[in-house]
Scaffold this active site. Structure first.
Site, PDB file in Angstrom:
ATOM      1  CD  GLU A 101      -2.689  -1.335   2.495  1.00  0.00           C
ATOM      2  OE1 GLU A 101      -2.405  -0.509   3.604  1.00  0.00           O
ATOM      3  OE2 GLU A 101      -3.750  -1.981   2.650  1.00  0.00           O
TER       4      GLU A 101
ATOM      5  CD  GLU B 271      -4.746  -7.693   2.267  1.00  0.00           C
ATOM      6  OE1 GLU B 271      -5.654  -7.152   2.850  1.00  0.00           O
ATOM      7  OE2 GLU B 271      -3.638  -7.427   2.295  1.00  0.00           O
TER       8      GLU B 271
HETATM    9  C1  GLA Z   1      -5.192  -4.233   4.504  1.00  0.00           C
HETATM   10  C2  GLA Z   1      -3.662  -4.946   5.019  1.00  0.00           C
HETATM   11  C3  GLA Z   1      -4.186  -6.261   5.686  1.00  0.00           C
HETATM   12  C4  GLA Z   1      -5.025  -5.793   6.830  1.00  0.00           C
HETATM   13  C5  GLA Z   1      -6.413  -5.474   6.203  1.00  0.00           C
HETATM   14  C6  GLA Z   1      -7.394  -5.202   7.096  1.00  0.00           C
HETATM   15  O1  GLA Z   1      -5.660  -4.519   3.478  1.00  0.00           O
HETATM   16  O2  GLA Z   1      -3.058  -5.372   3.891  1.00  0.00           O
HETATM   17  O3  GLA Z   1      -2.967  -6.736   6.419  1.00  0.00           O
HETATM   18  O4  GLA Z   1      -4.748  -5.346   7.664  1.00  0.00           O
HETATM   19  O5  GLA Z   1      -5.839  -4.156   5.735  1.00  0.00           O
HETATM   20  O6  GLA Z   1      -7.595  -6.468   7.778  1.00  0.00           O
END
Ligand code: GLA
Length: 331
Positions: free
Chosen positions: A133, A240
């Site tokens: 990120e 994710e």
């Molecule tokens: C982001 C992070 C993850 C996690 C999510 C929320 O996407 O990459 O590690 O913290 O937020 O669970």
């Protein structure tokens, strides 16, 4: 438990690995479901910088090792998450006594962290999120503000990949981000990675976090994002995934169970997403869900604290939802 003939990992064995984010607690509670359905694990939190190196030179791997042990015992693979991030990173990383750390000190700490962590976690890891990120959500700047950036400068992203390659030449190195399918952010991610690749930076793949919803992003935008990232010649991983039943701006808190309409819409979305993943499977190496079931997931506290959400493929009792049925029973 209802007898399930098909599991996620079997249904997708010819396409890609199917993973799930876990903690030592979820493994203890939901281990049966997890080992049966998935063949890849990600640590939801316990491999993040604040967890594995809370103080300088003090490495704490106990919780993370429990996950690796579970993976090995159940013949599963792992993706590491995450080495460099602006969140969940301890303060000491950016300090030198009372002062801010210098560029050299911050780079040295970044390298040391990777050397130790990537050497501790080797098998059964197939990929690591080297950087998480870094792209700015808004404005013209490519990179977001962060202590890493202000101390080291914009090349901290390249440095991270170079150090990671030196630490472990055998594991795939990933850049991972959210809102990855929104055109403006997609183009920024693409530009940053292309620029790094032009400079010879070692990178193997792009992680699409895929925190998606019932309306957004559109399938067209997801498709365009997959094609654009794949055009770099890199491998993609869905890292994710969850499908929130609430639009991001929807702050309602009155529901104690999802509506039938929500569950139908969610099933249609999961169905469409996985059919897209199958279509592009030559570029996609793994698809990771960000929780095993609706029993527990981070969206219960985000963006509205304490509001239950039902974003996963299994329900609050770990039973398969219609979303699951559609994902495994494609033609
Ligand atoms: C982001 C992070 C993850 C996690 C999510 C929320 O996407 O990459 O590690 O913290 O937020 O669970």
């Amino acid at each position: 438990m209802t007898k399930q003939l098909l599991t996620l990992k079997d249904a997708y064995k010819d396409y890609f690995k199917v993973g799930v984010a876990v903690s030592p607690e979820t493994l203890e509670r939901d281990g049966e479901l997890i080992s049966k359905q998935f063949n890849s694990l990600t640590a939801e939190n316990v491999m993040k910088p604040e967890e594995v190196q809370p103080e300088e030179g003090v490495f704490t791997f106990e919780k993370a090792d429990k996950i690796v042990d579970f993976a090995k015992a159940n013949d599963m693979t792992m993706r590491g998450h995450t080495l460099v991030w602006h969140n969940q990173t301890p303060e000491w990383v950016f300090k030198d006594g009372d002062k801010s750390a210098s560029r050299d000190l911050a780079l040295d700490r970044m390298k040391k962290h990777m050397d130790v962590v990537m050497n501790h976690f080797k098998t059964p890891f197939y990929a690591w999120d080297v950087i998480n990120e870094v792209i700015a959500d808004e404005g013209n700047d490519l990179l977001r503000e962060s202590p890493w950036r202000s101390i080291i400068g914009d090349d901290y992203v390249q440095k991270a990949f170079e150090f990671a390659r030196q630490a472990n030449p055998d594991v795939a190195l990933y850049y991972n981000d959210y809102n990855e399918s929104h055109p403006a952010k997609r183009d920024k991610i693409f530009t940053m990675i292309k620029d790094m690749m032009d400079k010879g930076t070692p990178i193997d793949g792009v992680g699409l976090q895929a925190h998606w919803g019932l309306e957004d992003p559109s399938l067209d935008n997801i498709k365009a994002a997959i094609e654009k990232y794949a055009s770099l010649g890199l491998t993609l991983q869905i890292t994710e995934m969850d499908v929130s039943v609430f639009n991001f701006d929807d702050k309602r808190t009155d529901l104690t169970a999802p509506t039938a309409e929500m569950m139908e819409k969610q099933a249609e979305r999961y169905d469409a997403f996985f059919s897209l993943f199958r279509e592009y499977s030559e570029h996609i190496d793994s698809v990771t869900l960000w929780a095993a079931s609706d029993r527990y997931n981070w969206l219960d506290d985000f963006p509205v604290r304490g509001r239950k959400n039902w974003p996963m493929l299994f329900d609050v009792n770990n039973q398969p939802k219609e979303s699951f049925n559609r994902v495994v029973s494609y033609k």
